[in-house]
Design a protein around this motif. Structure first.
Motif, PDB file in Angstrom:
ATOM      1  N   LYS A   1      -1.309  -1.049  -4.998  1.00 23.94           N
ATOM      2  CA  LYS A   1      -0.881   0.203  -5.626  1.00 23.94           C
ATOM      3  C   LYS A   1      -1.979   0.822  -6.482  1.00 23.94           C
TER       4      LYS A   1
ATOM      5  N   LEU B   1       0.450  -5.083  -7.261  1.00 24.61           N
ATOM      6  CA  LEU B   1       0.187  -3.769  -7.840  1.00 24.61           C
ATOM      7  C   LEU B   1      -1.314  -3.496  -7.937  1.00 24.61           C
TER       8      LEU B   1
ATOM      9  N   THR C   1       7.126   3.690  -7.439  1.00 26.81           N
ATOM     10  CA  THR C   1       5.999   2.793  -7.698  1.00 26.81           C
ATOM     11  C   THR C   1       6.298   1.363  -7.268  1.00 26.81           C
ATOM     12  N   PHE C   2       7.455   0.862  -7.689  1.00 28.71           N
ATOM     13  CA  PHE C   2       7.786  -0.535  -7.423  1.00 28.71           C
ATOM     14  C   PHE C   2       8.558  -0.722  -6.119  1.00 28.71           C
TER      15      PHE C   2
END
Length: 215
Positions: free
Chosen positions: A133, A129, A66-67
């Motif tokens: 994301k 994010l 994710t990061f």
């Protein structure tokens, strides 16, 4: 009888009623009470995060996916900045107790800048994010990411970020007090209270960073 009454009155007058008996001020008691309740709130957030993550079939994403490695390294640097600001806060108190208010002001500037850097990097991370994301978090549409992860991440880091923002404002007030001579060696306990809050914020972030980014 009158002599006994007089002795009792003298004994009562000798009792420290200023709230500073045993070296514990009313301010410290109040702050420790607040921090205890705040710690339980953070514990609830972390417990909820753990419950959602380790639920069977939760499909919890890997933090590294994710990061990314760069994102985790950036947050690790941000954690280091916050720890350094906590160390500089210790110097603020020690220099004030010594009576060197000029050095205390300089260390307080370092502490404030550290808090602002932390908030800036966190804001950059949130922007990345939400826009890249989790693009449907605010815009609607099909969801192709774990809502529980996004929700708990934003709740935990946002709640902590609010604490950092409050701490920065508190430290700015302390700095102005030092600059205007309203906070001196005699009332350095005001800085001690600010330091307790700032160290608490630092400690909580270490836990959040470990739980969310590393495990």
């Amino acid at each position: 009888m009158n002599m006994a009454t007089q002795q009792v009155a003298e004994s009562v007058s000798d009792v420290d009623v200023s709230g500073e008996s045993l070296g514990i001020t009313n301010g410290k008691i109040g702050l420790w009470t607040f921090l205890l309740m705040d710690a339980m709130t953070f514990a609830g957030f972390l417990a909820g995060y753990a419950r959602l993550r380790w639920t069977p079939d939760s499909n919890w994403p890997n933090p590294f996916e994710t990061f990314g490695v760069t994102g985790i390294q950036l947050t690790a640097f941000n954690t280091f900045v916050l720890i350094c600001s906590s160390v500089s806060m210790v110097h603020v108190l020690s220099e004030t107790i010594r009576g060197d208010l000029e050095r205390a002001r300089k260390w307080m500037v370092v502490t404030i800048v550290g808090g602002l850097i932390f908030l800036g990097i966190q804001g950059f991370e949130w922007t990345h994010l939400i826009l890249e994301k989790w693009p449907y978090l605010v815009g609607g549409g099909a969801v192709d990411y774990n809502l529980n992860f996004a929700g708990t991440f934003l709740s935990l880091t946002g709640f902590h970020g609010a604490h950092v923002a409050i701490g920065v404002m508190y430290n700015i007030i302390i700095y102005l007090g030092l600059r205007r001579g309203k906070i001196t060696q005699e009332n350095s306990s005001l800085i001690e209270l600010a330091g307790l809050y700032w160290h608490f914020v630092d400690l909580v972030w270490i836990l959040v960073f470990t739980f969310v980014y590393l495990i």
